[in-house]
Design a protein around this motif. Structure first.
Motif, PDB file in Angstrom:
ATOM      1  N   ASN A  15       8.360  17.437  49.847  1.00 40.79           N
ATOM      2  CA  ASN A  15       8.983  18.625  50.427  1.00 40.79           C
ATOM      3  C   ASN A  15      10.456  18.393  50.738  1.00 40.79           C
ATOM      4  N   LEU A  16      10.742  17.238  51.280  1.00 39.81           N
ATOM      5  CA  LEU A  16      12.125  16.890  51.613  1.00 39.81           C
ATOM      6  C   LEU A  16      12.958  16.778  50.334  1.00 39.81           C
ATOM      7  N   ARG A  17      12.426  16.142  49.319  1.00 39.03           N
ATOM      8  CA  ARG A  17      13.116  15.996  48.039  1.00 39.03           C
ATOM      9  C   ARG A  17      13.391  17.363  47.412  1.00 39.03           C
ATOM     10  N   ASN A  18      12.406  18.259  47.460  1.00 43.03           N
ATOM     11  CA  ASN A  18      12.593  19.606  46.919  1.00 43.03           C
ATOM     12  C   ASN A  18      13.652  20.386  47.690  1.00 43.03           C
ATOM     13  N   ARG A  19      13.688  20.212  49.011  1.00 38.91           N
ATOM     14  CA  ARG A  19      14.716  20.889  49.818  1.00 38.91           C
ATOM     15  C   ARG A  19      16.122  20.413  49.444  1.00 38.91           C
ATOM     16  N   ASP A  48      30.869  20.136  53.516  1.00 47.68           N
ATOM     17  CA  ASP A  48      29.757  21.067  53.675  1.00 47.68           C
ATOM     18  C   ASP A  48      28.473  20.492  53.072  1.00 47.68           C
ATOM     19  N   VAL A  49      28.580  19.933  51.868  1.00 43.42           N
ATOM     20  CA  VAL A  49      27.413  19.326  51.221  1.00 43.42           C
ATOM     21  C   VAL A  49      26.912  18.142  52.039  1.00 43.42           C
ATOM     22  N   GLU A  50      27.819  17.292  52.465  1.00 44.02           N
ATOM     23  CA  GLU A  50      27.447  16.122  53.263  1.00 44.02           C
ATOM     24  C   GLU A  50      26.745  16.538  54.564  1.00 44.02           C
ATOM     25  N   ALA A  51      27.310  17.510  55.253  1.00 42.96           N
ATOM     26  CA  ALA A  51      26.710  17.980  56.515  1.00 42.96           C
ATOM     27  C   ALA A  51      25.330  18.584  56.266  1.00 42.96           C
ATOM     28  N   LYS A  54      22.761  15.867  55.639  1.00 43.87           N
ATOM     29  CA  LYS A  54      22.430  15.177  56.892  1.00 43.87           C
ATOM     30  C   LYS A  54      21.459  16.015  57.723  1.00 43.87           C
ATOM     31  N   ILE A  55      21.693  17.312  57.776  1.00 44.60           N
ATOM     32  CA  ILE A  55      20.797  18.200  58.532  1.00 44.60           C
ATOM     33  C   ILE A  55      19.402  18.166  57.935  1.00 44.60           C
ATOM     34  N   ILE A  56      19.303  18.262  56.609  1.00 45.90           N
ATOM     35  CA  ILE A  56      17.995  18.216  55.949  1.00 45.90           C
ATOM     36  C   ILE A  56      17.283  16.901  56.274  1.00 45.90           C
ATOM     37  N   GLY A  57      18.009  15.795  56.179  1.00 47.11           N
ATOM     38  CA  GLY A  57      17.417  14.484  56.446  1.00 47.11           C
ATOM     39  C   GLY A  57      17.003  14.270  57.883  1.00 47.11           C
ATOM     40  N   ASN A  58      17.733  14.858  58.806  1.00 50.45           N
ATOM     41  CA  ASN A  58      17.437  14.660  60.232  1.00 50.45           C
ATOM     42  C   ASN A  58      16.300  15.536  60.741  1.00 50.45           C
TER      43      ASN A  58
END
Length: 101
Positions: A15-19, A48-51, A54-58
């Motif tokens: 799910n995380l990878r797909n997001r 913007d991409v980096e942020a 990071k949000i997705i990962g956190n």
């Protein structure tokens, strides 16, 4: 000023990878392999991409055996011109004239 970036990831959670993949597509990056995207980004789009990544990962607490690893690499025009391509990517399947053997 825009620069070409390669974004590689190793994410074990489906799910995380797909997001991450959907996020990168929405940001206008091209998928060149299953876990590699490429595209031109200026400094504000890069931030913007980096942020966003990071949000997705956190959002998910990873278990000890899970991986969430993303590598963003800038590539100069000269470096890109010197690339070596063997075979073709998914996006080039329709246009066989781009195939390099």
């Amino acid at each position: 000023m825009k620069m070409l970036y390669l974004i590689f990831y190793d994410i074990t959670d489906d799910n995380l990878r797909n997001r991450v993949a959907e996020f990168l597509k929405k940001k206008g990056l091209d998928r060149i392999q299953y876990s590699v995207f490429m595209g031109d980004l200026n400094s504000s789009r890069l931030k913007d991409v980096e942020a966003g990544l990071k949000i997705i990962g956190n959002r998910k607490k990873l278990q000890e055996d899970e991986r969430f690893f993303i590598l963003i690499v800038p590539i100069t025009e000269n470096q890109f011109k010197e690339r070596i391509v063997i075979g073709y990517s998914e996006s080039e399947r329709e246009d066989k004239s781009k195939v390099v053997w």
